[in-house]
Design a protein around this motif. Structure first.
Motif, short mmCIF file in Angstrom:
data_model
loop_
_atom_site.label_atom_id
_atom_site.label_comp_id
_atom_site.label_asym_id
_atom_site.label_seq_id
_atom_site.Cartn_x
_atom_site.Cartn_y
_atom_site.Cartn_z
N PRO A 38 0.82 -1.21 0.00
CA PRO A 38 0.00 0.00 0.00
C PRO A 38 0.85 1.26 0.00
CG PRO A 38 -0.80 -1.56 1.64
CD PRO A 38 0.49 -2.11 1.12
N GLU A 39 0.40 2.25 -0.74
CA GLU A 39 1.04 3.56 -0.84
C GLU A 39 2.40 3.51 -1.55
OE1 GLU A 39 0.84 6.03 2.71
OE2 GLU A 39 -0.79 4.78 3.48
N ALA A 41 4.59 2.07 -5.31
CA ALA A 41 4.43 1.70 -6.71
C ALA A 41 5.60 0.83 -7.15
CB ALA A 41 4.38 2.96 -7.57
N ASP A 72 2.14 -1.89 -8.92
CA ASP A 72 1.51 -0.79 -8.17
C ASP A 72 0.33 -1.33 -7.36
OD1 ASP A 72 3.28 0.74 -9.61
OD2 ASP A 72 1.74 1.65 -10.90
N PHE A 73 0.31 -1.10 -6.07
CA PHE A 73 -0.80 -1.56 -5.24
C PHE A 73 -2.12 -0.99 -5.72
CE2 PHE A 73 -3.74 -1.35 -1.70
CZ PHE A 73 -3.65 -2.62 -1.15
N ASP A 74 -2.14 0.31 -6.06
CA ASP A 74 -3.40 0.96 -6.45
C ASP A 74 -3.98 0.41 -7.75
OD1 ASP A 74 -3.34 2.52 -4.18
OD2 ASP A 74 -2.49 4.27 -5.19
N ALA A 75 -3.15 -0.26 -8.55
CA ALA A 75 -3.63 -0.80 -9.83
C ALA A 75 -4.08 -2.25 -9.73
CB ALA A 75 -2.52 -0.69 -10.88
N ASP A 77 -6.13 -5.48 -9.35
CA ASP A 77 -7.49 -6.01 -9.40
C ASP A 77 -7.37 -7.48 -8.98
OD1 ASP A 77 -9.96 -7.08 -9.91
OD2 ASP A 77 -10.02 -6.49 -12.03
N TYR A 98 -5.10 -1.42 6.93
CA TYR A 98 -5.58 -0.88 5.66
C TYR A 98 -6.84 -1.64 5.21
CZ TYR A 98 -1.17 1.62 4.76
OH TYR A 98 -0.09 2.47 4.82
N GLU A 100 -8.19 -1.55 2.37
CA GLU A 100 -7.96 -2.07 1.03
C GLU A 100 -7.25 -3.42 1.07
OE1 GLU A 100 -7.27 1.07 2.52
OE2 GLU A 100 -5.82 1.76 1.03
#
Length: 197
Positions: A38-39, A41, A72-75, A77, A98, A100
């Motif tokens: 998390p946070e 890339a 990247d964590f945010d990407a 799925d 977290y 997420e």
């Protein structure tokens, strides 16, 4: 064998062996492994900690290597992944805060995908409320946490359906073998060379 796409959940001060060994070993047998935090890339690093067992009442901790993330964590799925690896160390203690991360973990259990957790990694599973009715293990000091999450405790590498757990990095050979079997990975074992007569 068709390689699987696996997600590995890292964090600052993840245990050095517990992140490096599975990351490399799973790639060695043909799986694609995306390591995320998390946070952070792809290209960012997580400092690691080396936990050792030297006769004290608990493990000792020393600085390890910097582990480079490759996704990247945010990407992420989770639907695009076939399995999840959750190493231990100090990272799980904060990663479990977290939402997420917990949602991501729940996906793998809801879809009955293979999950391998080692050592303190069960702290994340416990926080995600996915252990009730299961049998698992983790670092021995976490037995109360595992039982408190509604799971039965075993003192050795344990496979319960799609979940494979181990106590710490000395369990790597058996833990990884069980996870590979859970993934349906067939690894040919090398035969020793014959001695010259």
């Amino acid at each position: 064998m068709q390689g699987k796409r696996l997600l590995l959940l890292a964090g600052d001060f993840v245990e050095d062996y517990e992140v490096m060994v599975p990351f490399q070993a799973l790639q060695m047998v043909g799986h694609e492994v995306d390591a995320v935090c998390p946070e952070k890339a792809a290209g960012d690093t997580c400092p690691t900690a080396v936990h050792d067992f030297e006769g004290d009442q608990t493990y000792t901790e020393k600085p390890g290597h910097d582990f480079e993330l490759n996704a990247d964590f945010d990407a992420v799925d989770p639907a695009e992944y076939d399995g999840l690896v959750v190493p231990g160390g100090r990272a799980p203690e904060y990663l479990r805060t977290y939402d997420e991360v917990l949602e991501l973990v729940r996906h793998f259990f809801e879809e009955d995908k293979p999950v391998a957790a080692l050592c303190h990694g069960v702290q994340i599973l416990s926080a995600a409320d996915v252990l009730e009715g299961r049998t698992c293990t983790g670092y021995p000091a976490l037995e109360a946490d595992v039982r408190g999450a509604g799971a039965d405790w075993e003192g050795e590498v344990t496979r319960d359906g799609n979940l494979v757990t181990g106590q710490a990095w000395p369990d790597h050979p058996e833990w990884l073998a069980e996870f590979l079997e859970c993934l349906g990975t067939d690894v040919d074992h090398a035969e020793p060379a014959a001695a010259d007569d």
